[in-house]
Design an enzyme around this catalytic site. Sequence first.
Site, PDB file in Angstrom:
ATOM      1  N   LYS A  16     -18.413  -5.516   6.396  1.00 28.91           N
ATOM      2  CA  LYS A  16     -17.171  -6.271   6.253  1.00 28.91           C
ATOM      3  C   LYS A  16     -16.485  -6.356   7.625  1.00 28.91           C
ATOM      4  O   LYS A  16     -16.185  -5.322   8.234  1.00 28.91           O
ATOM      5  CB  LYS A  16     -16.260  -5.537   5.251  1.00 28.91           C
ATOM      6  CG  LYS A  16     -15.304  -6.458   4.518  1.00 28.91           C
ATOM      7  CD  LYS A  16     -14.664  -5.719   3.355  1.00 28.91           C
ATOM      8  CE  LYS A  16     -13.385  -6.383   2.911  1.00 28.91           C
ATOM      9  NZ  LYS A  16     -12.719  -5.606   1.859  1.00 28.91           N
ATOM     10  N   HIS A  59       0.841  -1.205   0.000  1.00 26.18           N
ATOM     11  CA  HIS A  59       0.000   0.000   0.000  1.00 26.18           C
ATOM     12  C   HIS A  59       0.874   1.252   0.000  1.00 26.18           C
ATOM     13  O   HIS A  59       0.604   2.209  -0.716  1.00 26.18           O
ATOM     14  CB  HIS A  59      -0.886   0.042   1.259  1.00 26.18           C
ATOM     15  CG  HIS A  59      -1.952  -1.008   1.316  1.00 26.18           C
ATOM     16  ND1 HIS A  59      -2.119  -1.828   2.401  1.00 26.18           N
ATOM     17  CD2 HIS A  59      -2.927  -1.353   0.433  1.00 26.18           C
ATOM     18  CE1 HIS A  59      -3.156  -2.632   2.187  1.00 26.18           C
ATOM     19  NE2 HIS A  59      -3.655  -2.373   1.002  1.00 26.18           N
ATOM     20  N   ARG A  72      -1.880  -5.604  -8.676  1.00 28.91           N
ATOM     21  CA  ARG A  72      -0.766  -6.512  -8.385  1.00 28.91           C
ATOM     22  C   ARG A  72      -0.579  -7.542  -9.473  1.00 28.91           C
ATOM     23  O   ARG A  72       0.506  -7.779  -9.951  1.00 28.91           O
ATOM     24  CB  ARG A  72      -1.004  -7.231  -7.050  1.00 28.91           C
ATOM     25  CG  ARG A  72      -0.815  -6.345  -5.861  1.00 28.91           C
ATOM     26  CD  ARG A  72      -1.465  -6.908  -4.649  1.00 28.91           C
ATOM     27  NE  ARG A  72      -2.920  -6.800  -4.740  1.00 28.91           N
ATOM     28  CZ  ARG A  72      -3.747  -7.015  -3.745  1.00 28.91           C
ATOM     29  NH1 ARG A  72      -3.272  -7.394  -2.583  1.00 28.91           N
ATOM     30  NH2 ARG A  72      -5.049  -6.869  -3.890  1.00 28.91           N
ATOM     31  N   SER A  79      -3.032  -7.564   2.733  1.00 27.56           N
ATOM     32  CA  SER A  79      -3.297  -7.486   4.171  1.00 27.56           C
ATOM     33  C   SER A  79      -3.739  -8.847   4.694  1.00 27.56           C
ATOM     34  O   SER A  79      -3.353  -9.248   5.804  1.00 27.56           O
ATOM     35  CB  SER A  79      -4.396  -6.461   4.458  1.00 27.56           C
ATOM     36  OG  SER A  79      -4.010  -5.193   4.031  1.00 27.56           O
TER      37      SER A  79
END
Length: 160
Positions: free
Chosen positions: A41, A17, A90, A128
């Site tokens: 979430k 990040h 990514r 993460s």
Amino acid sequence: MKIAIYPGSFDPITNGHLDILKRGAKIFDKVVIAIADNMRKESYFSVEKRLELIEGCTTDLDNVEIDRFKGLLVDYAKKVKASVIIRGLRQVSDFEYEFQMALMNRQLNDNIDTIFLMPHEKYTYLSSSVVREITKLNGDISRFVPENVLKELRNKYGSK
Ligand code: ADP
């Protein structure tokens, strides 16, 4: 003044990040890194803790602001006068979801564009959730997260 937002869960912020944030901060006059406060979430760290962790590792970035938001991303972007949404790509597997989100956001507000930045190759496998998983299994994550995040993860789970 060109303002961009970099939205995400950042649960917790990783070196991947930070890599994207620094690239964005070089391109735009101001980047607002914004934590999505999503009630549905379930998160590992509270929004307050995630804010504190981001604050602790971005003190050297003068044109970066930290915030949280609820609701539609395009509405939040408009509120903070941002015309660009930054997202990190990514791998090809990120693309499908990101492409859908970018085009849907464009439908909602055509004045806001999404740009994708690629991190350094060494961060392409980092997320993460992987960091959290390794922490739970007591693995060494010191290369993947900033010092203050490492400390917090060690406090919480007693990882190496
Ligand atoms: P979300 O929960 O919305 O996927 P994340 O906090 O996981 O949010 O990520 C926010 C943004 O940062 C996303 O665009 C994601 O693709 C990107 N990102 C996450 N990890 C990395 C990484 N290692 N390298 C580059 N971009 C990343």
